[in-house]
Design an enzyme around this catalytic site. Structure first.
Site, PDB file in Angstrom:
ATOM      1  N   CYS A  86      37.995  39.845  38.829  1.00 20.15           N
ATOM      2  CA  CYS A  86      38.799  40.364  37.997  1.00 20.15           C
ATOM      3  C   CYS A  86      39.279  39.532  36.765  1.00 20.15           C
ATOM      4  CB  CYS A  86      40.356  40.746  38.982  1.00 20.15           C
ATOM      5  SG  CYS A  86      41.300  41.825  38.342  1.00 20.15           S
ATOM      6  N   HIS A 177      38.914  42.541  44.085  1.00 24.86           N
ATOM      7  CA  HIS A 177      39.088  41.423  44.677  1.00 24.86           C
ATOM      8  C   HIS A 177      38.615  41.647  46.079  1.00 24.86           C
ATOM      9  CE1 HIS A 177      42.304  39.802  42.077  1.00 24.86           C
ATOM     10  NE2 HIS A 177      42.474  41.125  41.645  1.00 24.86           N
ATOM     11  N   GLU A 179      37.906  39.054  47.891  1.00 24.49           N
ATOM     12  CA  GLU A 179      38.862  37.927  48.804  1.00 24.49           C
ATOM     13  C   GLU A 179      40.036  38.695  49.513  1.00 24.49           C
ATOM     14  OE1 GLU A 179      38.583  38.202  45.627  1.00 24.49           O
ATOM     15  OE2 GLU A 179      40.944  37.944  44.759  1.00 24.49           O
TER      16      GLU A 179
HETATM   17  N1  GLN Z   1      45.198  41.883  34.103  1.00 25.57           N
HETATM   18  C1  GLN Z   1      44.554  40.963  34.245  1.00 25.57           C
HETATM   19  C2  GLN Z   1      43.981  40.140  33.208  1.00 25.57           C
HETATM   20  O1  GLN Z   1      43.812  40.984  32.035  1.00 25.57           O
HETATM   21  C3  GLN Z   1      43.480  40.640  35.396  1.00 25.57           C
HETATM   22  C4  GLN Z   1      44.070  41.077  36.831  1.00 25.57           C
HETATM   23  C5  GLN Z   1      43.658  40.548  37.759  1.00 25.57           C
HETATM   24  O2  GLN Z   1      42.898  39.422  37.729  1.00 25.57           O
HETATM   25  N2  GLN Z   1      44.116  40.877  39.084  1.00 25.57           N
HETATM   26  O3  GLN Z   1      43.679  39.169  32.936  1.00 25.57           O
END
Ligand code: GLN
Length: 202
Positions: A86, A177, A179
């Site tokens: 992410c 994610h 994890e």
């Molecule tokens: N929205 C976050 C970003 O732009 C990422 C979200 C996340 O890591 N769950 O950095």
């Protein structure tokens, strides 16, 4: 790590300045690796692979650009296996949009932040992937979307036609994610890359 032998547990760093690093540390422990929380550039020297967790990529950047950490990370991720989830995926991508921002620029991909909306945009889906063993649970939290990938990027899973799990040499990145699910196959895939790298380094 030069002192590693074939059988010592893999020492995997988890960037622990922000975000859900504790869940990654737990997932790594469950797969038999030894997580090492990384908060300073010098801690990168004791690890064989690195996880960059989810969180808020702008917050990561604020911290990393302050003390030369970004440069140290950049040389690490160019040479050693790295797994970004992410926000971690955003930090690895060559190009970041919505808005454009600095990154480690090692993954040949264009990533759009918060591409599924802003507030109520978290969802859990089951998706097919190239990892054997059936569909994967994918937890998305304010997820980015990988809108473009270069020729060296292998797409391992997609959501609505866009890559959500990719690999480029020894970099793995997911917009979800792994994890936060109990399935450890994505972490295993990453640890396989670290094992390969160890074999080459020994
Ligand atoms: N929205 C976050 C970003 O732009 C990422 C979200 C996340 O890591 N769950 O950095």
């Amino acid at each position: 790590m030069s002192t590693a032998s074939k059988d010592t547990p893999l020492h995997i760093g988890v960037l622990a300045i922000q975000g859900d690093y504790a869940a990654h540390a737990k997932a790594l422990r469950e797969t038999g690796a030894e997580p090492v929380l990384v908060r300073k550039p010098e801690e990168l020297s004791s690890i064989e692979g690195l996880v960059i967790p989810g969180g808020e990529s702008t917050t990561f950047l604020k911290f990393l650009t302050r003390n030369g950490f970004l440069d140290a990370l950049q040389s690490f991720v160019r040479n050693k296996p790295t797994f970004g989830t992410c926000a971690g995926c955003i930090l690895l991508a060559k190009e970041v949009r919505n808005p454009s921002q600095e990154s480690l620029a090692v993954l040949d991909a264009t990533v759009e932040r918060n591409a599924y909306g802003r507030q109520v945009d978290s969802t859990i889906q089951l998706g097919e992937s190239k990892i054997p063993g059936g569909p994967l649970e994918m937890v998305y939290i304010r997820a980015p979307r990988i809108v473009k990938t270069g020729p060296e990027v292998e797409v391992l899973a997609e959501r609505d036609g866009f890559p959500v799990l990719v690999r480029q040499q020894n970099i793995v990145a997911a917009t979800f994610h792994p994890e936060l699910s109990s399935d450890r196959r994505v972490h295993q895939l990453f640890l396989d890359l670290v094992r390969e790298q160890r074999k080459q380094d020994l």
